[in-house]
Design an enzyme around this catalytic site. Sequence first.
Site, PDB file in Angstrom:
ATOM      1  N   SER A  18      -2.601  10.448  -3.268  1.00 23.36           N
ATOM      2  CA  SER A  18      -3.491   9.774  -2.329  1.00 23.36           C
ATOM      3  C   SER A  18      -4.957  10.110  -2.611  1.00 23.36           C
ATOM      4  O   SER A  18      -5.448   9.898  -3.707  1.00 23.36           O
ATOM      5  CB  SER A  18      -3.084  10.119  -0.897  1.00 23.36           C
ATOM      6  OG  SER A  18      -3.575   9.177   0.021  1.00 23.36           O
TER       7      SER A  18
ATOM      8  N   ASP B 243       1.735   5.001  -0.288  1.00 21.14           N
ATOM      9  CA  ASP B 243       1.110   6.322  -0.360  1.00 21.14           C
ATOM     10  C   ASP B 243       2.018   7.413  -0.946  1.00 21.14           C
ATOM     11  O   ASP B 243       3.101   7.682  -0.425  1.00 21.14           O
ATOM     12  CB  ASP B 243       0.690   6.715   1.059  1.00 21.14           C
ATOM     13  CG  ASP B 243      -0.170   7.961   1.101  1.00 21.14           C
ATOM     14  OD1 ASP B 243      -0.412   8.558   0.042  1.00 21.14           O
ATOM     15  OD2 ASP B 243      -0.608   8.326   2.202  1.00 21.14           O
TER      16      ASP B 243
END
Length: 295
Positions: free
Chosen positions: A58, A185
């Site tokens: 991320s 993610d």
Amino acid sequence: MQDENALTVTVPPPLLPAGGPTIGLALGAGGARGFAQIPVIEAFDELGLKPVVIIGSSMGAILGAGMAAGMTGREIRDYTVETIGHRATVVSRLWGLGPSTMRDALGGFKLGQFNLERILKAFLPKQIPADFSALEIPFKAIATDYYGQCEVVCDSGDLYEALAASAAIPALFMPIQRDGRLMVDGGIFNPVPYDHLGGLADIVVGVDVIGGPDTAGNFVPNRIDSLLGATQLLMQSNVALKMKLCQPDIYLRPEVNAFRVLDLLKARQIIEENEVIKDQFKRELDARIEDFIRR
């Protein structure tokens, strides 16, 4: 006597001092909290060291790509504060996509519909190349295969696509199509991916910026904060289990609970309040290097 006509060969500096151990760096997921990792990158510069491999999830993937591209910690800090941390610049960059096409470029103006890949191309520094192959340091980004129910290590091909996949927080951004799979993610499956550095470096460094809900808070969070806070708790549980199975040589936890995942405009404050992590990292790294040399 030196031959004046001889060719001069420039030898690139070693990644680490001769005889010293190699270092692998894992940068973690945490949204805006991830900016607290920038002082760690600066510490590498101040020590004259570079990791031999970088991996990130991320926001950690985005920062790691900058470092792998050859940017210094100071350059990353300055760019972050001057762009993401500056409201007028954020508006200008988004408007620069074109007022008549901005809605389509971003994927819409509703949560969950934002096109992160287009946003990253508007905001990331020009030093970050389009492809993994152009990076100066080997780099990996962690994403989550939504339907495959597993993590995916991205280390080749389209870099911006991989970064978008790694940072596509569900309910905020659209999933990313990569290699025929739907990616979200990377922090969901592996928020601090130090386990992928085993055998690639002598000293493995992990930075955890997951944090959690502000322990001093006594207010009822809104829907987005509730969702993100619950996700943080799941990430913490994931990491706690992994730490029982294997641990990095150095594990850093900057103080991030006072900041929300979406506090992007507080970039300067997040970085400055975690300057102390530099000294902690330097002390622990010095101890690890001494241990390595004694062996």
